[in-house]
Design an enzyme around this catalytic site. Structure first.
Site: not given
Ligand code: XMP
Length: 178
Positions: A106, A162
């Site tokens: 993300d 989740d």
């Molecule tokens: P970053 O922002 O550090 O995020 O790249 C990675 C972690 O953020 C969570 N994440 C999500 N979890 N649905 C989810 O269930 C989503 O749409 C989502 N977007 C980010 C996830 O834990 C991931 O490992």
């Protein structure tokens, strides 16, 4: 219509499409690591547990499988920018070829930090694989070597992902409607 806590879920990626794409990724990884004598798959808990389970069965190579559990400080739907190691690896990855696997990329903050954390352990190769990529949301520069699907900027559940610990066991990927 499926729901979690009164919010409707709309299907974004079907089970069949996931199966097909995971198989393709597995074969690609198998080819790239076919020269490896010591291959380790590291999954990030909890979100990657479903993807790892399916992916490793599509990679026909001897593989050690381990999990790292990190949590981001703070709560909510977004990573807060600094991770805490909840459970470190049991496997020594020094000199080994490592594939780091996560559910979703993300902002990039989590994988960036975990990548650097694993790099210190001196693996001979370190590649990354994510099931989903929200490319438009990146806050730090980070791209995965293998990506299952590019997805839009909506909150997603299912296939390990989740929403407040619910939805991980859904077979497809669903968008949580506002
Ligand atoms: P970053 O922002 O550090 O995020 O790249 C990675 C972690 O953020 C969570 N994440 C999500 N979890 N649905 C989810 O269930 C989503 O749409 C989502 N977007 C980010 C996830 O834990 C991931 O490992």
């Amino acid at each position: 219509m499926r729901e979690i806590r009164g919010k409707s879920l709309s299907l974004l990626i079907k089970e069949d499409d996931i199966r097909r794409r995971v198989r393709e990724l597995g074969k690609e990884i198998e080819e790239d690591f076919s020269d490896s004598e010591d291959f380790v798959v590291v999954g990030l808990l909890k979100g990657a547990f479903v993807f790892v389970a399916d992916l490793v069965r599509e990679i026909d190579l001897p593989a050690r499988i381990d999990f790292l559990w990190v949590s981001s400080y703070g709560q909510g739907m977004e990573s807060s920018g600094s991770i805490r190691i909840v459970k470190d690896l049991d496997t020594d990855i020094e000199g080994r070829d490592v594939l780091l696997v996560d559910d979703i990329l993300d902002t990039g903050i989590t994988l960036r930090e975990v990548y650097d954390f694993l790099k210190i352990k001196n693996p001979s190769r370190l590649k990354t694989c994510v099931f989903l990529d929200k490319k438009g949301r990146r806050k730090v520069e980070f791209e995965a070597d293998y990506v299952g699907f590019e997805v839009p900027n909506v909150f997603l559940v299912g296939y390990g992902l989740d929403w407040g610990e619910l939805g991980r066991n859904l077979k497809g990927v669903y968008a949580v409607e506002d």
